[in-house]
Design a protein around this motif. Structure first.
Motif, PDB file in Angstrom:
ATOM      1  N   MET A 153       2.956   2.141  -4.787  1.00 44.93           N
ATOM      2  CA  MET A 153       3.959   1.272  -5.408  1.00 44.93           C
ATOM      3  C   MET A 153       3.834  -0.180  -4.966  1.00 44.93           C
ATOM      4  SD  MET A 153       7.561   3.354  -5.483  1.00 44.93           S
ATOM      5  CE  MET A 153       7.750   3.505  -3.701  1.00 44.93           C
ATOM      6  N   VAL A 154       3.178  -0.434  -3.834  1.00 45.59           N
ATOM      7  CA  VAL A 154       3.246  -1.757  -3.219  1.00 45.59           C
ATOM      8  C   VAL A 154       2.692  -2.855  -4.128  1.00 45.59           C
ATOM      9  CG1 VAL A 154       2.381  -3.173  -1.316  1.00 45.59           C
ATOM     10  CG2 VAL A 154       3.316  -0.898  -0.858  1.00 45.59           C
ATOM     11  N   LYS A 155       1.462  -2.704  -4.609  1.00 43.77           N
ATOM     12  CA  LYS A 155       0.855  -3.773  -5.396  1.00 43.77           C
ATOM     13  C   LYS A 155       1.557  -3.996  -6.733  1.00 43.77           C
ATOM     14  CE  LYS A 155      -3.735  -3.787  -3.309  1.00 43.77           C
ATOM     15  NZ  LYS A 155      -5.197  -3.633  -3.526  1.00 43.77           N
ATOM     16  N   PRO A 156       1.831  -2.947  -7.523  1.00 48.53           N
ATOM     17  CA  PRO A 156       2.515  -3.212  -8.793  1.00 48.53           C
ATOM     18  C   PRO A 156       3.912  -3.793  -8.604  1.00 48.53           C
ATOM     19  CG  PRO A 156       2.242  -0.842  -8.440  1.00 48.53           C
ATOM     20  CD  PRO A 156       1.423  -1.517  -7.429  1.00 48.53           C
ATOM     21  N   LEU A 157       4.623  -3.373  -7.554  1.00 50.00           N
ATOM     22  CA  LEU A 157       5.944  -3.943  -7.319  1.00 50.00           C
ATOM     23  C   LEU A 157       5.849  -5.398  -6.883  1.00 50.00           C
ATOM     24  CD1 LEU A 157       7.967  -1.091  -5.559  1.00 50.00           C
ATOM     25  CD2 LEU A 157       8.230  -1.960  -7.890  1.00 50.00           C
ATOM     26  N   ALA A 158       4.829  -5.718  -6.081  1.00 47.71           N
ATOM     27  CA  ALA A 158       4.650  -7.114  -5.656  1.00 47.71           C
ATOM     28  C   ALA A 158       4.414  -8.013  -6.860  1.00 47.71           C
ATOM     29  CB  ALA A 158       3.494  -7.217  -4.674  1.00 47.71           C
ATOM     30  N   ALA A 159       3.661  -7.511  -7.848  1.00 48.80           N
ATOM     31  CA  ALA A 159       3.418  -8.294  -9.065  1.00 48.80           C
ATOM     32  C   ALA A 159       4.663  -8.346  -9.951  1.00 48.80           C
ATOM     33  CB  ALA A 159       2.245  -7.694  -9.844  1.00 48.80           C
ATOM     34  N   GLU A 160       5.340  -7.219 -10.085  1.00 50.39           N
ATOM     35  CA  GLU A 160       6.495  -7.136 -10.981  1.00 50.39           C
ATOM     36  C   GLU A 160       7.702  -7.917 -10.467  1.00 50.39           C
ATOM     37  OE1 GLU A 160       9.653  -3.677 -12.434  1.00 50.39           O
ATOM     38  OE2 GLU A 160       7.611  -3.094 -11.883  1.00 50.39           O
ATOM     39  N   LEU A 161       7.947  -7.865  -9.163  1.00 52.34           N
ATOM     40  CA  LEU A 161       9.169  -8.429  -8.601  1.00 52.34           C
ATOM     41  C   LEU A 161       9.012  -9.843  -8.067  1.00 52.34           C
ATOM     42  CD1 LEU A 161      10.549  -5.305  -6.688  1.00 52.34           C
ATOM     43  CD2 LEU A 161      11.037  -6.046  -9.027  1.00 52.34           C
ATOM     44  N   ALA A 162       7.799 -10.418  -8.140  1.00 54.80           N
ATOM     45  CA  ALA A 162       7.574 -11.766  -7.626  1.00 54.80           C
ATOM     46  C   ALA A 162       8.621 -12.733  -8.183  1.00 54.80           C
ATOM     47  CB  ALA A 162       6.174 -12.239  -8.008  1.00 54.80           C
ATOM     48  N   PRO A 163       9.127 -13.654  -7.339  1.00 53.61           N
ATOM     49  CA  PRO A 163       8.638 -14.044  -6.014  1.00 53.61           C
ATOM     50  C   PRO A 163       9.130 -13.207  -4.851  1.00 53.61           C
ATOM     51  CG  PRO A 163      10.427 -15.484  -6.644  1.00 53.61           C
ATOM     52  CD  PRO A 163      10.187 -14.582  -7.817  1.00 53.61           C
ATOM     53  N   ILE A 164       9.940 -12.155  -5.108  1.00 55.16           N
ATOM     54  CA  ILE A 164      10.251 -11.227  -4.022  1.00 55.16           C
ATOM     55  C   ILE A 164       8.942 -10.617  -3.527  1.00 55.16           C
ATOM     56  CG2 ILE A 164      11.343  -9.017  -3.453  1.00 55.16           C
ATOM     57  CD1 ILE A 164      13.502  -9.737  -5.549  1.00 55.16           C
ATOM     58  N   ARG A 165       8.767 -10.563  -2.223  1.00 53.28           N
ATOM     59  CA  ARG A 165       7.532 -10.042  -1.647  1.00 53.28           C
ATOM     60  C   ARG A 165       7.683  -8.550  -1.335  1.00 53.28           C
ATOM     61  NH1 ARG A 165       6.939 -11.385   2.953  1.00 53.28           N
ATOM     62  NH2 ARG A 165       8.966 -12.315   3.391  1.00 53.28           N
ATOM     63  N   VAL A 166       6.621  -7.789  -1.591  1.00 59.98           N
ATOM     64  CA  VAL A 166       6.628  -6.351  -1.321  1.00 59.98           C
ATOM     65  C   VAL A 166       5.386  -6.000  -0.516  1.00 59.98           C
ATOM     66  CG1 VAL A 166       6.724  -4.034  -2.294  1.00 59.98           C
ATOM     67  CG2 VAL A 166       7.819  -5.945  -3.514  1.00 59.98           C
ATOM     68  N   ASN A 167       5.581  -5.370   0.627  1.00 62.97           N
ATOM     69  CA  ASN A 167       4.474  -4.952   1.488  1.00 62.97           C
ATOM     70  C   ASN A 167       4.747  -3.565   2.033  1.00 62.97           C
ATOM     71  OD1 ASN A 167       2.717  -7.500   1.832  1.00 62.97           O
ATOM     72  ND2 ASN A 167       4.767  -8.285   2.265  1.00 62.97           N
ATOM     73  N   GLY A 168       3.714  -2.974   2.615  1.00 61.80           N
ATOM     74  CA  GLY A 168       3.857  -1.684   3.271  1.00 61.80           C
ATOM     75  C   GLY A 168       3.236  -1.728   4.653  1.00 61.80           C
ATOM     76  N   VAL A 169       3.690  -0.831   5.512  1.00 63.06           N
ATOM     77  CA  VAL A 169       3.097  -0.645   6.835  1.00 63.06           C
ATOM     78  C   VAL A 169       2.776   0.834   6.986  1.00 63.06           C
ATOM     79  CG1 VAL A 169       3.418  -0.824   9.329  1.00 63.06           C
ATOM     80  CG2 VAL A 169       4.340  -2.594   7.822  1.00 63.06           C
ATOM     81  N   SER A 170       1.543   1.118   7.425  1.00 56.89           N
ATOM     82  CA  SER A 170       1.054   2.485   7.524  1.00 56.89           C
ATOM     83  C   SER A 170       0.775   2.832   8.986  1.00 56.89           C
ATOM     84  CB  SER A 170      -0.227   2.630   6.688  1.00 56.89           C
ATOM     85  OG  SER A 170      -0.761   3.931   6.799  1.00 56.89           O
ATOM     86  N   PRO A 171       1.748   3.439   9.672  1.00 51.17           N
ATOM     87  CA  PRO A 171       1.542   3.791  11.079  1.00 51.17           C
ATOM     88  C   PRO A 171       0.680   5.047  11.234  1.00 51.17           C
ATOM     89  CG  PRO A 171       3.883   3.718  10.482  1.00 51.17           C
ATOM     90  CD  PRO A 171       3.093   3.758   9.218  1.00 51.17           C
ATOM     91  N   GLY A 172       0.128   5.209  12.435  1.00 51.71           N
ATOM     92  CA  GLY A 172      -0.575   6.431  12.790  1.00 51.71           C
ATOM     93  C   GLY A 172       0.339   7.320  13.612  1.00 51.71           C
ATOM     94  N   VAL A 173      -0.158   7.795  14.739  1.00 58.46           N
ATOM     95  CA  VAL A 173       0.648   8.630  15.630  1.00 58.46           C
ATOM     96  C   VAL A 173       1.507   7.706  16.497  1.00 58.46           C
ATOM     97  CG1 VAL A 173       0.613  10.376  17.439  1.00 58.46           C
ATOM     98  CG2 VAL A 173      -1.131  10.408  15.645  1.00 58.46           C
ATOM     99  N   VAL A 174       2.816   7.866  16.382  1.00 58.48           N
ATOM    100  CA  VAL A 174       3.757   6.998  17.090  1.00 58.48           C
ATOM    101  C   VAL A 174       4.730   7.874  17.868  1.00 58.48           C
ATOM    102  CG1 VAL A 174       5.397   5.093  16.860  1.00 58.48           C
ATOM    103  CG2 VAL A 174       3.600   5.412  15.136  1.00 58.48           C
ATOM    104  N   ASP A 175       5.016   7.506  19.089  1.00 55.58           N
ATOM    105  CA  ASP A 175       5.931   8.269  19.937  1.00 55.58           C
ATOM    106  C   ASP A 175       7.366   7.956  19.525  1.00 55.58           C
ATOM    107  OD1 ASP A 175       7.232   9.693  21.855  1.00 55.58           O
ATOM    108  OD2 ASP A 175       6.366   8.639  23.575  1.00 55.58           O
ATOM    109  N   THR A 176       7.871   8.750  18.579  1.00 63.16           N
ATOM    110  CA  THR A 176       9.227   8.582  18.065  1.00 63.16           C
ATOM    111  C   THR A 176       9.898   9.953  17.980  1.00 63.16           C
ATOM    112  OG1 THR A 176       8.658   8.918  15.731  1.00 63.16           O
ATOM    113  CG2 THR A 176       8.425   6.659  16.611  1.00 63.16           C
ATOM    114  N   PRO A 177      11.190  10.005  17.668  1.00 59.03           N
ATOM    115  CA  PRO A 177      11.868  11.299  17.528  1.00 59.03           C
ATOM    116  C   PRO A 177      11.305  12.192  16.426  1.00 59.03           C
ATOM    117  CG  PRO A 177      13.484   9.565  17.885  1.00 59.03           C
ATOM    118  CD  PRO A 177      12.155   8.880  17.685  1.00 59.03           C
ATOM    119  N   TRP A 178      10.409  11.657  15.563  1.00 61.64           N
ATOM    120  CA  TRP A 178       9.781  12.498  14.522  1.00 61.64           C
ATOM    121  C   TRP A 178       9.093  13.708  15.143  1.00 61.64           C
ATOM    122  CZ3 TRP A 178       5.091  14.410  12.767  1.00 61.64           C
ATOM    123  CH2 TRP A 178       5.024  14.782  11.418  1.00 61.64           C
ATOM    124  N   TRP A 179       8.623  13.571  16.386  1.00 61.60           N
ATOM    125  CA  TRP A 179       7.893  14.637  17.062  1.00 61.60           C
ATOM    126  C   TRP A 179       8.795  15.564  17.859  1.00 61.60           C
ATOM    127  CZ3 TRP A 179       2.832  15.222  15.927  1.00 61.60           C
ATOM    128  CH2 TRP A 179       2.180  14.120  15.344  1.00 61.60           C
TER     129      TRP A 179
END
Length: 239
Positions: A153-179
């Motif tokens: 969704m990131v790229k099409p939303l960035a184009a569609e919603l401009a000038p609102i900016r849309v980005n994503g962050v892709s974490p790996g293994v993170v020490d959080t309560p998810w585990w």
């Protein structure tokens, strides 16, 4: 200059809470949304400067009401997740996977629609996926589908919603309560083994990833980008 308003949906623990704290440290008015009263109460005690709201990211009316109460949202961060959807494809519980899609993918999309009328034209949306979207880890096809859908969704939303900016962050293994679903010994053993396989030789903290989230949320020159904050997980085999 007006103080920016940040809204972190899924902000009561892990990366979401770490991002909320860092945004507050930058001087923003920070609102967090969570489903559970217990976690919201805990954050109210530990971080009284964060403004808590009880709502489900998948409930459009509830999230829209939160956004309306804020007025104008400058930085929207969506950090919704769930623990279901993992397992070998032959045995994967598809009902559980549908539930995981509801919690994360549909939660992200519903939140975007709910908050969009309140987003500043100079504002940003930051989505949280995971490295399963771009690695070949056995047993993660379901998670890969969810996180891949979010990243798509990131790229099409960035184009569609401009000038609102849309980005994503892709974490790996993170020490959080998810585990937390793993017994302590099993979690420590997995983290130790994984750390040795990662190029960084360490397991990320929530603050490590939150630092990237805050950067893409607040940098006015970043849009349409997914940042891999994975310790190099995509470069090695973690299967």
């Amino acid at each position: 200059m007006n103080t920016p308003n940040a809204l972190v949906v899924g902000g009561t623990s892990g990366i979401g809470l770490a991002a909320a704290r860092q945004l507050r440290a930058r001087g923003a008015n920070v609102h967090i949304v969570g489903r559970g009263k217990e976690r919201l109460d805990a954050v109210a005690e530990s971080d009284p400067d964060l403004i808590g709201h009880r709502a489900d990211g998948g409930d459009r009316a509830a999230v829209a009401a939160v956004a309306a109460a804020i007025g104008t949202v400058d930085w929207l961060v969506i950090s919704l997740s769930g623990s279901e959807g993992m397992g070998p494809i032959a045995d994967l519980d598809l009902d559980a996977l549908r539930g995981a899609f509801d919690a994360k993918f549909w939660g992200h999309l519903t939140t975007i629609q709910a908050v969009l009328p309140r987003l500043a034209s100079s504002g940003s949306i930051t989505l949280l996926s995971a490295i399963t979207a771009r690695t070949a880890m056995p047993g993660t096809a379901g998670l890969a589908a969810i996180n891949g859908a979010i990243e798509a969704m990131v790229k099409p939303l960035a184009a569609e919603l401009a000038p609102i900016r849309v980005n994503g962050v892709s974490p790996g293994v993170v020490d959080t309560p998810w585990w937390n679903g793993l017994p302590d010994d099993a979690r420590r053993e997995y983290f130790a083994r994984t750390a040795q396989a990662l190029p960084t030789r360490r397991i990320a903290t929530a603050d490590d990833v939150a630092d990237i989230v805050v950067t893409v949320a607040t940098n006015p020159n970043m849009t349409g980008t997914v940042i891999e904050a994975d310790g190099g997980a995509r470069l090695v085999s973690l299967g």
